[in-house]
Scaffold this motif. Structure first.
Motif, short mmCIF file in Angstrom:
data_model
loop_
_atom_site.label_atom_id
_atom_site.label_comp_id
_atom_site.label_asym_id
_atom_site.label_seq_id
_atom_site.Cartn_x
_atom_site.Cartn_y
_atom_site.Cartn_z
N ALA A 30 -6.00 4.10 1.63
CA ALA A 30 -6.69 3.27 0.76
C ALA A 30 -8.03 3.55 0.48
O ALA A 30 -8.56 4.12 1.57
CB ALA A 30 -6.90 1.62 1.06
N ALA B 253 -7.89 -2.06 -0.51
CA ALA B 253 -6.95 -2.86 0.21
C ALA B 253 -7.67 -4.18 0.19
O ALA B 253 -8.70 -4.41 0.52
CB ALA B 253 -7.34 -2.39 1.91
N LEU C 5 0.86 -1.30 0.03
CA LEU C 5 -0.06 -0.27 -0.03
C LEU C 5 1.09 1.19 0.15
O LEU C 5 0.88 2.16 -0.68
CB LEU C 5 -0.77 0.23 1.39
#
Length: 396
Positions: A177, A153, A133
């Motif tokens: 996210a 995510a 991420l």
């Protein structure tokens, strides 16, 4: 003073001669030149009689998984989703080139082909944590001038079978996210309620949308779709939930398909397909007739799941046509919508080329959308926010 660009001598999809007026990177007008308030100081660009089309929007991609930028890596077969996940985890440990390099190379490739926005799923599990991420968030900063990136995510290794992942999903959304994902509540986690409870708890707490991978087939997959739709309605998430793949929709009897499609439509749950290989595929026309929004994406591009994929969404729309036996012009236009207008709507983008929308478009030397899908011309001029970013498959 605003910056004005006039793209003249172009054609719309109806074959009419039009002019595009861009102000500060946004569409200020599209139509006959005489109908537009064009400043004498505006920069002018000759479109050479080419057709203007919306730029491409990839509704499902994995920027963190790609091997683009690495020497070719042979594919490791896996008969089940679980075995493929295990093989990918092993392979992931051996890849030294960071996501910022591999994902960046992929972004540059797809931008050169006309894609200006993506929804990227990013693996979240207790082994990799939030590293993927963080690197895709970095890509959003470094490559945002080429492609807008929306991030999901994605608990690739499951939630219930990987304790600690549920908490990581909360952290991922809090950390940047845009949506929360899920994966085969029955097939991977063997706990439909537990898995969906965890996913929708993240969505509810952080007020974000949901995009789940669903490979589970037949009546089981249909049951899971109805569970997802029911939870969507209960949490007032209509229009903010998508299910990717949903192979089961291509193998149901009429009764099961009918009640599942009706509930999906009522919940405004969208279905993503990439025109998959030798597996059932959601029937595009039948779902649309039932009121279900269907969109398209590339999915895996040169990674542990597939050695194939080039990121060309015009080619991907053609693959959908082959899988669905689309041959007529209006069906090819339907497929093109899946990688432009509809995928853009799923990502919350305005109607392409509408007044006020970001001036993202491509110019092609074709007579129609149908010819564009049939010909798949590499000679495309790509504009992002009114700036020319690519020509003939190469960034400029």
């Amino acid at each position: 003073m605003s910056e004005s660009l006039v793209v003249e001598n172009i054609r719309n999809t109806a074959g009419e001669s039009v002019t595009l007026l861009i102000e500060d990177g946004r569409v200020a007008g599209l139509g006959p030149a005489a109908s537009l308030a064009i400043s004498d100081s505006a920069e002018r660009l000759d479109g050479a009689g080419r057709m203007i089309l919306p730029a491409l929007v990839d509704g499902h991609i994995h920027l963190d998984k790609t091997f683009v930028g690495l020497p070719f890596i042979p594919h490791i077969p896996g008969e089940t989703v679980a075995k493929r996940i295990a093989a990918e985890r092993e392979l992931r440990r051996t890849v030294s080139l960071p996501v910022t390099a591999r994902g960046g190379a992929l972004i540059e490739r797809i931008a050169a082909l006309g894609t200006v926005a993506v929804r990227s799923h990013v693996d979240i599990d207790t082994e990799i944590g939030l590293k993927g991420l963080e690197q895709v968030l970095s890509l959003r900063e470094s490559h945002g001038h080429l492609v807008d990136i929306e991030i999901v995510a994605f608990p690739q290794s499951g939630i219930m079978r990987d304790p600690g992942t549920a908490e990581l999903l909360h952290e991922a959304v809090a950390g940047g996210a845009d949506l929360v994902g899920g994966l085969d509540p029955a097939g991977i986690d063997d706990d439909i309620n537990g898995h969906l409870d965890a996913v929708f708890a993240v969505a509810e707490r952080h007020n974000v949308g949901v995009d789940l991978h669903l490979h589970d087939g037949g009546p089981l997959g249909a049951f899971e779709l109805r569970q997802i739709a029911g939870r969507t309605i209960a949490l007032s998430l209509q229009g903010r939930v998508a299910v990717s793949h949903a192979f089961c929709l291509g193998e149901l009897d009429d009764a099961d398909f009918g009640k599942t499609a009706e509930l999906l439509a009522r919940a405004e749950v969208s279905i993503m397909t990439n025109g998959p290989g030798p597996v059932p595929m959601p029937p595009v026309k039948r779902l649309q007739a039932a009121g279900v929004r269907v969109f398209c994406g590339s999915d895996n591009i040169r990674d542990a799941w597939s050695p194939f994929g080039n990121g060309d969404l015009i080619e991907r729309a053609g693959i959908v046509c082959d899988r669905q036996d689309f041959r007529a012009d209006d069906d090819l236009e339907r497929a093109f919508d899946l990688v432009t207008r509809v995928s853009g709507a799923v990502l919350g983008r305005p109607e392409p080329l509408s007044i006020g929308a970001t001036a993202d478009f491509i110019l092609v030397d074709c007579s129609s959308i149908a010819e564009t899908l049939a010909e798949r011309p590499l000679a495309r001029t790509v504009f992002k926010a009114g700036r020319r970013i690519a020509e003939a498959g190469r960034l400029v």
